[in-house]
Design an enzyme around this catalytic site. Sequence first.
Site, short mmCIF file in Angstrom:
data_model
loop_
_atom_site.label_atom_id
_atom_site.label_comp_id
_atom_site.label_asym_id
_atom_site.label_seq_id
_atom_site.Cartn_x
_atom_site.Cartn_y
_atom_site.Cartn_z
N ASP A 153 49.09 36.09 33.70
CA ASP A 153 49.13 35.50 35.04
C ASP A 153 50.46 34.78 35.20
O ASP A 153 50.97 34.19 34.25
CB ASP A 153 47.98 34.51 35.24
CG ASP A 153 46.63 35.20 35.35
OD1 ASP A 153 46.61 36.39 35.68
OD2 ASP A 153 45.60 34.54 35.09
N ASP A 172 44.99 40.48 40.43
CA ASP A 172 43.99 39.57 41.01
C ASP A 172 44.03 39.60 42.53
O ASP A 172 42.99 39.64 43.20
CB ASP A 172 44.24 38.14 40.52
CG ASP A 172 44.03 37.99 39.02
OD1 ASP A 172 43.28 38.79 38.45
OD2 ASP A 172 44.63 37.07 38.43
#
Length: 204
Positions: A153, A172
């Site tokens: 991330d 995501d």
Amino acid sequence: MRGARQVSEPDPVDDAETPVPAVGGTDEPTPPARPRRLSLLVWLALVVFGVDLASKLLVVATIEPGEDIRVLGGLLYLTQARNTGAAFSFAEGFTVVFTLVAAVVVVVIVRTARRLYSTAWAVALGLVLGGAVGNLVDRVFRDPGFLRGGVVDFLSVFGPDGRYYPIFNVADSAIVCGGVLGALLAFRGVEFDGSRSGATAPAD
């Protein structure tokens, strides 16, 4: 009576051999079949997966863990974090469970694609498929091991290190956008074949 002319009766008509005209006429053209949206789903999923993979490789190669790069006047920060949970760092510690769930999602979408004629559903499922595969690759191939890998991330909004909002990635975002679009389509009653629930006309 001699000389009387015999009148022959007409032969009975065989109804089985009498052609019956088609309702509406036979000259009307058959409407063309609506094409499947499989190619749109596949191409969109490939684009999402490619962008997600390239961005993660770039982040890992150029940003050190714990480093924060301020962009867009502080609206966005680039960082590097590893997520062993679901999207947006939800439920960390259940890596294997979410890996198996992602694999099931991929299989279900692939099976559903065979009856997909709706453009909107193709976009929704393409986004989810591309995002699911992107994070699934991380869980399979990254440390600490098979099915337990940490997803990369790197996007933090409004502040560094997920201070105001969990750190996320391209996959995501695609999953969330596809899920929201799918929920809206389901709420409106749009089916995978483009029709609406209780209606016959396509709602593509």
